[in-house]
Write an enzyme that holds these catalytic residues in place. Structure first.
Site, short mmCIF file in Angstrom:
data_model
loop_
_atom_site.label_atom_id
_atom_site.label_comp_id
_atom_site.label_asym_id
_atom_site.label_seq_id
_atom_site.Cartn_x
_atom_site.Cartn_y
_atom_site.Cartn_z
N ALA A 82 18.15 -34.13 -50.05
CA ALA A 82 19.71 -34.18 -50.07
C ALA A 82 20.58 -33.29 -49.55
CB ALA A 82 19.96 -34.93 -51.46
N GLU B 297 28.72 -48.66 -61.32
CA GLU B 297 27.79 -48.89 -60.13
C GLU B 297 27.70 -50.49 -59.97
OE1 GLU B 297 24.45 -46.24 -59.34
OE2 GLU B 297 23.40 -48.15 -59.33
#
Length: 282
Positions: free
Chosen positions: A126, A16
């Site tokens: 989400a 990431e």
């Protein structure tokens, strides 16, 4: 698309990166990516600020990874401050760049957002965001091996994960953790609850004393005694602390691979040396 990689490989290795808060520093991220691509990650994910403040850079960086480096990119998208129009605009830009992978997150409350605004946000969870995303995209989600801070119990958290998966999530990437046994327990509980999609283990090496407090607060992760001893031993020696942190993360990685995890996701903190040392070690 990441779905193809999941089918082709037994073990996924990814990392990431994040856009800097100051746009003037964005070149640092590109330089880091150019160095980190030498470890040949299967994909690189790119974070997105809670309020969308770095969304433009998120997609520009994801596009660079995909179109210039020819590595799959996973663009984060948080919905805490997202509107329906904002989602449409984001998806449109992704299609323009040829991007096909999204990590759908709720995200934290932005600092400039009132509690009332946060409580009345358009996308509550989400799973609501996932339901609204074009299913031509590969959609990933996040999970907390030691429970999401807002969940009362791990069982409740896993029940919420099932809602995300039902809405269209095809892969989970875990929040960082330092105790592999907690991750194995989580995976076992998820499997028994009917969650059978790939779960990637998120690893972040502790390389500075400051990280200890910050990362624990953000991730809800516990620190086992073996790591605490290393931190205490080298707390006054920054270079040895770096080495000890990387060594511990590599130990985690080796144990996870022995236990047959589907993937290792490295929170590389935009530091190429961390990615190189972590993935170079067998």
């Amino acid at each position: 698309m990441i779905s193809d990689i999941l089918e082709e490989k037994d073990l996924i290795c990814s990392l990431e990166v994040f856009p800097p808060k100051k746009t003037d520093d964005v070149h640092i991220v590109y330089q880091a990516i150019d160095e980190m691509k030498s470890v040949e990650p299967d994909f690189i994910s790119v974070t997105y600020g809670a309020g969308g403040g770095t969304s433009k850079e998120t997609l520009s960086i994801a596009s660079y990874i995909h179109n210039e480096c020819h590595i799959e990119s996973l663009a984060h998208l948080t919905c805490a401050a997202l509107t329906e129009d904002g989602l449409c605009a984001y998806i449109s830009r992704m299609k323009e760049y040829g991007l096909t992978n999204i990590l759908a997150l709720r995200g934290d409350k932005p600092r400039d957002m009132s509690k009332e605004e946060f409580d009345n946000r358009y996308y509550k969870h989400a799973s609501d965001l996932v339901s609204s995303i074009d299913k031509s995209f590969f959609i990933a989600g996040a999970c907390y091996p030691e429970k999401h801070p807002d969940a009362a119990t791990l069982d409740e958290d896993i029940a919420n994960l099932k809602k995300k998966i039902g809405a269209g999530v095809s892969m989970l990437t875990s929040q960082l953790f330092f105790d592999n046994e907690k991750f194995y327990r989580f995976v076992d509980m998820a499997d028994k609850a009917g969650i059978h999609i790939p779960i990637l283990a998120g690893i972040m090496p502790i390389t500075t004393q400051k990280q200890v407090t910050t990362m624990i607060e953000l991730s809800n992760a516990s620190i086992p005694s073996a790591l605490t001893e290393r931190i205490n031993k080298y707390r006054n020696d920054p270079e040895d602390l770096k080495k000890a942190g990387i060594e511990y993360a590599i130990m985690q990685k080796r144990d996870l691979i022995r236990h047959g995890v589907k993937g290792i996701h490295l929170y590389a903190m935009n530091k190429p040396w961390i990615a190189k040392e972590f993935f170079a070690a067998n």
